[in-house]
Design a protein around this motif. Structure first.
Motif, PDB file in Angstrom:
ATOM      1  N   ARG A  99       0.810  -1.154   0.039  1.00  0.00           N
ATOM      2  CA  ARG A  99       0.267  -0.257  -0.230  1.00  0.00           C
ATOM      3  C   ARG A  99       0.894   1.157  -0.351  1.00  0.00           C
ATOM      4  NH1 ARG A  99      -5.594  -0.338   3.292  1.00  0.00           N
ATOM      5  NH2 ARG A  99      -6.589   1.157   2.862  1.00  0.00           N
ATOM      6  N   ILE A 100       0.883   2.337  -0.994  1.00  0.00           N
ATOM      7  CA  ILE A 100       1.488   3.828  -1.302  1.00  0.00           C
ATOM      8  C   ILE A 100       0.621   4.483  -1.401  1.00  0.00           C
ATOM      9  CG2 ILE A 100       2.932   4.379  -2.205  1.00  0.00           C
ATOM     10  CD1 ILE A 100       4.284   1.592  -3.493  1.00  0.00           C
ATOM     11  N   LEU A 101       1.570   5.653  -0.218  1.00  0.00           N
ATOM     12  CA  LEU A 101       0.376   6.944  -0.577  1.00  0.00           C
ATOM     13  C   LEU A 101       1.674   7.261  -1.837  1.00  0.00           C
ATOM     14  CD1 LEU A 101      -1.339   9.090  -0.459  1.00  0.00           C
ATOM     15  CD2 LEU A 101      -0.529   9.803   2.061  1.00  0.00           C
ATOM     16  N   ALA A 102       0.940   7.959  -2.882  1.00  0.00           N
ATOM     17  CA  ALA A 102       1.882   9.435  -3.701  1.00  0.00           C
ATOM     18  C   ALA A 102       2.012   9.959  -3.443  1.00  0.00           C
ATOM     19  CB  ALA A 102       1.536   8.258  -5.535  1.00  0.00           C
ATOM     20  N   LEU A 103       2.658  10.815  -3.535  1.00  0.00           N
ATOM     21  CA  LEU A 103       3.029  12.259  -3.201  1.00  0.00           C
ATOM     22  C   LEU A 103       3.811  13.162  -3.948  1.00  0.00           C
ATOM     23  CD1 LEU A 103       3.311  11.887   0.109  1.00  0.00           C
ATOM     24  CD2 LEU A 103       1.183  12.619  -0.720  1.00  0.00           C
ATOM     25  N   ARG A 104       3.249  14.017  -4.047  1.00  0.00           N
ATOM     26  CA  ARG A 104       4.403  15.433  -5.102  1.00  0.00           C
ATOM     27  C   ARG A 104       5.744  15.062  -4.353  1.00  0.00           C
ATOM     28  NH1 ARG A 104       3.914  21.553  -6.218  1.00  0.00           N
ATOM     29  NH2 ARG A 104       4.470  21.175  -4.267  1.00  0.00           N
ATOM     30  N   GLY A 105       5.486  15.872  -3.062  1.00  0.00           N
ATOM     31  CA  GLY A 105       6.396  16.300  -1.778  1.00  0.00           C
ATOM     32  C   GLY A 105       6.241  17.441  -2.450  1.00  0.00           C
ATOM     33  N   ASP A 106       7.754  18.313  -1.137  1.00  0.00           N
ATOM     34  CA  ASP A 106       7.915  20.105  -0.964  1.00  0.00           C
ATOM     35  C   ASP A 106       8.999  20.056  -1.247  1.00  0.00           C
ATOM     36  OD1 ASP A 106       5.367  20.738  -0.402  1.00  0.00           O
ATOM     37  OD2 ASP A 106       5.984  20.070   1.850  1.00  0.00           O
TER      38      ASP A 106
END
Length: 287
Positions: A99-106
């Motif tokens: 299970r993965i949460l895909a984010l752009r990120g800062d």
């Protein structure tokens, strides 16, 4: 899992990797305590630009294989290239983290504006497609009930959110919010846009007066009068502030559950006691 009016509602929380290796024992101890609540999953954050990526993988592995709770590992687009992302996905598969949460990120503090502008993956949607095509992962994406701070309009924000779902996001987790009416309005807009995946409501218990400013700056969330009054009243009384902040989060959570939310996701800041108080209060009220 919480059951209300015949609906199963997922309960989860989020932890973050410590900055120092010597503090890893403390997070493992916290996870051993959280496990006793039988959460549906525990998410692990990912440092800006991948600064804590190794610890994220270590902690996610501990959650999945030692705690025997489903782990949700954060992965950010900023700071990764195809080779690094492939290695991460291979490691998650080996460790049974699915299970993965895909984010752009800062943007990391040590990354120049030029490097940030020229990064390989621009947005979360870029890595969602890669993750979808390279493993049997359940993919979560982030959403903002009051609009992403960088989006020009709510409609534009939901348009891009819908694209993430169409590309492969299986579920959504909201940024923290403090006004449930904002969340319900957001859900109505998602329904109108035919975005029909589970949405986990992100709850941040405000247990210290100085916590609110940082949280709002990161999330773009508005602060209801009731919460701002709590801050004003107890700003010089830490014990009462903590009690009132947890009680506010409990009331917020109870209302969401009664209104059929898909999931409750507690931003617990590695504090087991706060997570337990919210969970036990909600479960007691429903039984």
């Amino acid at each position: 899992m919480i059951e209300c009016n015949g609906k199963n509602i997922e309960f989860s929380c989020e932890v973050f990797p410590p900055k120092r290796n010597e503090d890893m024992y403390d997070i493992y101890k916290t996870l051993d305590e959280i496990k006793l609540l039988n959460p549906d999953f525990i998410s692990v954050t990912y440092g800006a630009g991948g600064s804590n990526s190794k610890r994220t993988a270590q902690i996610a592995t501990y959650i999945q294989n030692i705690s025997e709770v489903e782990a949700l590992a954060h992965v950010t687009a900023v700071g990764v290239n195809p080779e690094k992302l492939a290695c991460m996905l291979e490691e998650f598969e080996r460790k049974n983290v699915r299970r993965i949460l895909a984010l752009r990120g800062d943007k990391p503090r040590d990354m120049s504006d030029e490097d940030f502008k020229e990064r390989y993956y621009k947005y979360a949607s870029d890595i969602i497609k890669v993750i979808k095509d390279n493993g049997n992962f359940k993919i979560a994406a982030a959403c903002y009930p009051e609009k992403h701070p960088e989006a020009s309009t709510v409609a534009e924000d939901i348009k891009y959110l819908k694209e993430k779902v169409e590309i492969g996001a299986d579920e959504l987790i909201t940024q923290m919010f403090f006004d449930n009416n904002k969340f319900y309005d957001f859900m109505d807009k998602l329904g109108a846009a035919n975005v029909n995946v589970p949405v986990h409501a992100g709850i941040m218990p405000i247990t210290a007066a100085n916590q609110l400013g940082t949280s709002v700056a990161l999330s773009g969330s508005s602060v209801p009068t009731e919460l701002s009054n709590i801050i004003a009243k107890y700003s010089e009384d830490p014990i009462s502030m903590r009690k009132a902040g947890v009680e506010y989060a409990i009331r917020q959570t109870e209302d969401l559950i009664k209104n059929g939310v898909d999931g409750i996701h507690i931003y617990c800041m590695n504090k087991f006691d706060v997570t337990r108080e919210i969970y036990e209060a909600v479960v007691y009220d429903l039984t």
